[in-house]
Each structure stands twice: as C-alpha cells, then as structure tokens.
Design a protein around this motif. Sequence first.
Motif, PDB file in Angstrom:
ATOM      1  N   GLN A   8      40.138 -37.729 121.733  1.00 59.50           N
ATOM      2  CA  GLN A   8      41.105 -38.792 121.778  1.00 59.50           C
ATOM      3  C   GLN A   8      42.348 -38.438 122.453  1.00 59.50           C
ATOM      4  N   ARG A   9      42.633 -37.271 121.830  1.00 60.07           N
ATOM      5  CA  ARG A   9      43.740 -36.585 122.431  1.00 60.07           C
ATOM      6  C   ARG A   9      43.865 -36.474 124.046  1.00 60.07           C
ATOM      7  N   LEU A  10      42.952 -35.831 124.605  1.00 59.58           N
ATOM      8  CA  LEU A  10      42.734 -35.812 125.874  1.00 59.58           C
ATOM      9  C   LEU A  10      42.654 -37.154 126.710  1.00 59.58           C
ATOM     10  N   LYS A  11      42.299 -38.206 126.070  1.00 62.57           N
ATOM     11  CA  LYS A  11      42.242 -39.437 126.686  1.00 62.57           C
ATOM     12  C   LYS A  11      43.471 -39.919 126.590  1.00 62.57           C
ATOM     13  N   ILE A  26      46.346 -27.166 133.837  1.00 57.78           N
ATOM     14  CA  ILE A  26      46.609 -25.686 133.731  1.00 57.78           C
ATOM     15  C   ILE A  26      46.032 -25.385 132.121  1.00 57.78           C
ATOM     16  N   GLY A  27      45.247 -24.382 132.269  1.00 64.84           N
ATOM     17  CA  GLY A  27      44.551 -23.829 131.170  1.00 64.84           C
ATOM     18  C   GLY A  27      43.577 -25.032 130.721  1.00 64.84           C
ATOM     19  N   SER A  28      42.413 -25.321 131.728  1.00 59.09           N
ATOM     20  CA  SER A  28      41.685 -26.269 131.899  1.00 59.09           C
ATOM     21  C   SER A  28      40.444 -26.184 130.818  1.00 59.09           C
ATOM     22  N   ASP A  29      40.313 -24.846 130.628  1.00 60.04           N
ATOM     23  CA  ASP A  29      39.135 -24.372 129.678  1.00 60.04           C
ATOM     24  C   ASP A  29      37.795 -25.010 130.279  1.00 60.04           C
ATOM     25  N   HIS A  30      37.163 -25.966 129.369  1.00 61.19           N
ATOM     26  CA  HIS A  30      35.892 -26.299 130.166  1.00 61.19           C
ATOM     27  C   HIS A  30      36.127 -27.613 131.109  1.00 61.19           C
ATOM     28  N   GLY A  49      42.829 -25.291 136.651  1.00 63.51           N
ATOM     29  CA  GLY A  49      43.519 -23.919 136.796  1.00 63.51           C
ATOM     30  C   GLY A  49      43.096 -23.046 135.371  1.00 63.51           C
ATOM     31  N   GLU A  50      42.658 -21.913 135.404  1.00 58.89           N
ATOM     32  CA  GLU A  50      42.221 -21.071 134.340  1.00 58.89           C
ATOM     33  C   GLU A  50      42.662 -19.689 134.386  1.00 58.89           C
ATOM     34  N   LEU A  51      43.247 -19.058 133.487  1.00 54.04           N
ATOM     35  CA  LEU A  51      43.939 -17.735 133.615  1.00 54.04           C
ATOM     36  C   LEU A  51      42.472 -16.898 133.295  1.00 54.04           C
ATOM     37  N   ASN A  52      41.730 -17.237 132.528  1.00 56.97           N
ATOM     38  CA  ASN A  52      40.848 -16.355 131.721  1.00 56.97           C
ATOM     39  C   ASN A  52      39.152 -16.494 132.370  1.00 56.97           C
ATOM     40  N   GLU A  53      38.597 -15.423 132.577  1.00 59.98           N
ATOM     41  CA  GLU A  53      37.113 -15.426 133.232  1.00 59.98           C
ATOM     42  C   GLU A  53      36.170 -16.298 132.636  1.00 59.98           C
ATOM     43  N   GLY A  54      36.226 -16.263 131.171  1.00 58.54           N
ATOM     44  CA  GLY A  54      35.245 -17.164 130.389  1.00 58.54           C
ATOM     45  C   GLY A  54      35.424 -18.578 130.642  1.00 58.54           C
ATOM     46  N   PRO A  55      36.461 -19.005 130.294  1.00 61.50           N
ATOM     47  CA  PRO A  55      36.903 -20.431 130.507  1.00 61.50           C
ATOM     48  C   PRO A  55      36.724 -20.850 131.964  1.00 61.50           C
ATOM     49  N   PHE A  56      37.044 -20.022 132.976  1.00 63.29           N
ATOM     50  CA  PHE A  56      37.126 -20.249 134.239  1.00 63.29           C
ATOM     51  C   PHE A  56      35.740 -20.697 134.727  1.00 63.29           C
ATOM     52  N   LYS A  76      41.178 -19.918 139.751  1.00 65.57           N
ATOM     53  CA  LYS A  76      41.553 -18.694 138.704  1.00 65.57           C
ATOM     54  C   LYS A  76      42.978 -18.519 139.053  1.00 65.57           C
ATOM     55  N   GLY A  77      43.854 -18.369 138.122  1.00 66.71           N
ATOM     56  CA  GLY A  77      45.035 -17.982 138.324  1.00 66.71           C
ATOM     57  C   GLY A  77      46.094 -18.099 136.935  1.00 66.71           C
ATOM     58  N   ASN A  78      47.424 -17.627 136.955  1.00 60.84           N
ATOM     59  CA  ASN A  78      48.179 -17.404 135.765  1.00 60.84           C
ATOM     60  C   ASN A  78      48.936 -18.791 136.104  1.00 60.84           C
ATOM     61  N   GLY A  79      48.987 -19.840 135.167  1.00 60.27           N
ATOM     62  CA  GLY A  79      49.932 -20.920 135.288  1.00 60.27           C
ATOM     63  C   GLY A  79      50.083 -21.641 136.426  1.00 60.27           C
ATOM     64  N   LEU A  80      51.186 -21.959 136.917  1.00 56.31           N
ATOM     65  CA  LEU A  80      50.999 -23.006 138.041  1.00 56.31           C
ATOM     66  C   LEU A  80      51.026 -22.351 139.546  1.00 56.31           C
ATOM     67  N   ILE A  92      49.693 -29.816 131.146  1.00 57.31           N
ATOM     68  CA  ILE A  92      49.481 -28.586 130.465  1.00 57.31           C
ATOM     69  C   ILE A  92      49.131 -29.038 128.669  1.00 57.31           C
ATOM     70  N   ALA A  93      47.880 -28.741 128.545  1.00 56.79           N
ATOM     71  CA  ALA A  93      47.662 -29.279 127.195  1.00 56.79           C
ATOM     72  C   ALA A  93      46.802 -28.186 126.166  1.00 56.79           C
ATOM     73  N   GLY A  94      47.268 -28.411 124.748  1.00 54.26           N
ATOM     74  CA  GLY A  94      46.263 -27.647 124.137  1.00 54.26           C
ATOM     75  C   GLY A  94      46.964 -26.140 123.889  1.00 54.26           C
ATOM     76  N   MET A  95      48.145 -25.926 124.133  1.00 54.87           N
ATOM     77  CA  MET A  95      48.848 -24.733 123.935  1.00 54.87           C
ATOM     78  C   MET A  95      50.143 -24.857 123.125  1.00 54.87           C
ATOM     79  N   GLY A  96      50.580 -23.613 122.719  1.00 52.47           N
ATOM     80  CA  GLY A  96      51.780 -23.803 122.008  1.00 52.47           C
ATOM     81  C   GLY A  96      52.924 -24.212 122.926  1.00 52.47           C
ATOM     82  N   ASP A 102      57.153 -21.489 129.104  1.00 48.46           N
ATOM     83  CA  ASP A 102      56.875 -20.124 129.686  1.00 48.46           C
ATOM     84  C   ASP A 102      56.498 -20.383 130.948  1.00 48.46           C
ATOM     85  N   ILE A 103      55.181 -21.089 131.003  1.00 49.54           N
ATOM     86  CA  ILE A 103      54.369 -21.425 132.262  1.00 49.54           C
ATOM     87  C   ILE A 103      55.426 -22.266 133.114  1.00 49.54           C
ATOM     88  N   LEU A 104      55.982 -23.149 132.724  1.00 47.77           N
ATOM     89  CA  LEU A 104      56.944 -24.100 133.445  1.00 47.77           C
ATOM     90  C   LEU A 104      57.980 -23.175 134.060  1.00 47.77           C
TER      91      LEU A 104
HETATM   92  C1  LIG Z   1      43.132 -24.021 123.808  1.00 47.02           C
HETATM   93  S1  LIG Z   1      42.644 -24.082 125.405  1.00 47.02           S
HETATM   94  C2  LIG Z   1      43.279 -25.835 125.885  1.00 47.02           C
HETATM   95  C3  LIG Z   1      42.093 -26.394 126.898  1.00 47.02           C
HETATM   96  C4  LIG Z   1      42.405 -27.711 127.289  1.00 47.02           C
HETATM   97  N1  LIG Z   1      43.887 -27.804 128.013  1.00 47.02           N
HETATM   98  C5  LIG Z   1      42.628 -28.582 126.045  1.00 47.02           C
HETATM   99  O1  LIG Z   1      43.850 -29.199 125.779  1.00 47.02           O
HETATM  100  O2  LIG Z   1      41.495 -29.069 125.523  1.00 47.02           O
HETATM  101  C6  LIG Z   1      43.928 -23.082 126.162  1.00 47.02           C
HETATM  102  C7  LIG Z   1      43.472 -22.400 127.699  1.00 47.02           C
HETATM  103  O3  LIG Z   1      44.675 -22.139 128.421  1.00 47.02           O
HETATM  104  C8  LIG Z   1      44.163 -20.952 129.072  1.00 47.02           C
HETATM  105  N2  LIG Z   1      45.357 -20.382 129.205  1.00 47.02           N
HETATM  106  C9  LIG Z   1      46.302 -19.585 128.539  1.00 47.02           C
HETATM  107  N3  LIG Z   1      47.286 -19.302 129.181  1.00 47.02           N
HETATM  108  C10 LIG Z   1      47.083 -19.732 130.428  1.00 47.02           C
HETATM  109  C11 LIG Z   1      47.733 -19.219 131.613  1.00 47.02           C
HETATM  110  N4  LIG Z   1      49.109 -18.799 131.557  1.00 47.02           N
HETATM  111  N5  LIG Z   1      47.453 -19.883 132.774  1.00 47.02           N
HETATM  112  C12 LIG Z   1      46.300 -20.642 132.977  1.00 47.02           C
HETATM  113  N6  LIG Z   1      45.651 -20.889 131.552  1.00 47.02           N
HETATM  114  C13 LIG Z   1      45.886 -20.493 130.512  1.00 47.02           C
HETATM  115  C14 LIG Z   1      43.215 -20.222 128.117  1.00 47.02           C
HETATM  116  O4  LIG Z   1      42.202 -19.425 128.729  1.00 47.02           O
HETATM  117  C15 LIG Z   1      42.387 -21.440 127.331  1.00 47.02           C
HETATM  118  O5  LIG Z   1      41.317 -21.834 128.142  1.00 47.02           O
END
Ligand SMILES: C[S@@+](CC[C@H](N)C(=O)[O-])C[C@H]1O[C@@H](n2cnc3c(N)ncnc32)[C@H](O)[C@@H]1O
Length: 234
Positions: A8-11, A26-30, A49-56, A76-80, A92-96, A102-104
């Motif tokens: 529901q959160r992502l909807k 950004i930080g798309s995970d799956h 966009g994904e920073l990390n190999e596994g989620p990418f 694959k890349g860091n932030g924007l 940009i969802a699901g992060m602190g 910081d990403i912005l």
């Molecule tokens: C908890 S998941 C959130 C996934 C999805 N956005 C959601 O809301 O369900 C956070 C994702 O952000 C990625 N991430 C963290 N820092 C990032 C950065 N600087 N740039 C891109 N991705 C990043 C992590 O690898 C992880 O897959």
Amino acid sequence: MNGKQLSQRLKEVADFLIDPVFFADIGSDHAYLPCYVCLNKPTARAIAGELNEGPFLSARKEVEENQLEHVIEVRKGNGLEVIDGRVNQVVIAGMGGPLIKDILEKGNGKLKDVTRIIAQPNIDARSVRKWFYENGYNLTAERIIEENGHIYEILVADRGEGPSPYNEDNLEKEMWLGPYLMQEKNKAFFEKWNDEKKKKLMILEQIKQSKNAEEAKVKKFEEQIMWLKEELNE
Ligand SMILES: C[S@@+](CC[C@H](N)C(=O)[O-])C[C@H]1O[C@@H](n2cnc3c(N)ncnc32)[C@H](O)[C@@H]1O
C-alpha cells in the motif's frame, strides 16, 4: 508483479506521479514500483537506480520477467547519478530521511529538469522537509499511513514557487510533524505521535535524574512534548 503484490505504501507513492511519467526510482531494490507503474500505464517510462549489486540484479530480473525492458532501464549507480534529462520525477522511498537528504544534496546538480520529488523516509521526515524548504522545492502534499504495524510518511514536493504550507511562526514544529499531516490528523498520525510522546516523556525523566542534566536538552524535550500535547489535543 501485477500490482496485487505491491505494498500500500508504494501504491500511495505511485498515485503521486503525474503525467507524462518519466520517473527515476532511486534505491529501487526489486524494481517493484517501476514495474507496477509501467504495467498499469503503458505511456510511463522509468529508470530503476540501484547502488548495490544484489538489488541491482533483482531489479533487472524483475524487469525482464515482466518484459518491460523497453520502458524501464535498470542502472547501477549512486543516488541521482543514474538520471538524465528525460527524467521529470524522482522517487526515493524506504530509506532514512538523512540518507534521502544526502542523496538529494549530492545530486542536486542533476535535478534541474525534475519538477516533482516523492520521498518516503522511514525515519526523520523532518530532514527531507528541511531540504525541500531550503532548495526550492515546495511541499505540496503529504500522507501518513499504517501498514503491517509500521507507520510511513510520504512527502511530495514540486519545484518552484507556490503557496507555502508553513506558518513561519511555527516552522520548526511544522517541519517536524508535517504541515498537511497536522491539519488532517488521521489515525496513523495520532498513533505515531502518541508513541513518540511516551518515548520522549520517558527519556526526559531519565535526563532529569542524571547528575549533569543539560538544561538546553531538557528545554528541547519539554518544548517537543508540549507541541505533541497540543497536536494530540491533550
Ligand atoms: C530498503 S530498500 C527500499 C526499496 C524500495 N525503494 C522500497 O521503498 O521498498 C533501500 C534500497 O536503496 C538502495 N540504496 C541505498 N543507498 C543508495 C544510494 N545511495 N543510491 C542508490 N541506491 C541506494 C539499497 O541498496 C536498497 O536496495
């Protein structure tokens, strides 16, 4: 992914995308969000966009399984750094909140064609509101929802001038609690801030009992507790 599995959160995040949709998640995970959006709207385009190999790799797999490679690019890349001039909205969802900020901040130079940012900070939404306020993005909508025992805040900001939602005399309080959320005061708002008030009362008692309780810290806690009591109609 046909949308039925999407949280529901992502909807709710998806509901804030506006036509024409060319967004970067950004930080798309799956890549669940871009897949849901592009499956439901044939004209939508996205960059996951994904920073990390596994989620990418998970994102790439999800996009391939849904045969959406023609409308979603997984990068694959860091932030924007993954976005280009075609992108008009950023999610940009699901992060602190501090990481979102910081990403912005780091990618600010890449935002000139971005008219809308949708952020869903898991904690400390205040730092994101503050970044919007200081960087020419006007907060235009907010949601607070409860899902599976967690409370989530969604913030929407549009580039440029517009009527400010803030009362400058109450800026600090409104940036903390959310100007629109304070007006709406739904069940999730009461739940979140009631819990927060209880925690703050407990911490305040501990601070007061310690030998060298800092006066400024005590004052800050007392002020925040007072704000919460006002907003919770106590
Ligand atoms: C908890 S998941 C959130 C996934 C999805 N956005 C959601 O809301 O369900 C956070 C994702 O952000 C990625 N991430 C963290 N820092 C990032 C950065 N600087 N740039 C891109 N991705 C990043 C992590 O690898 C992880 O897959």
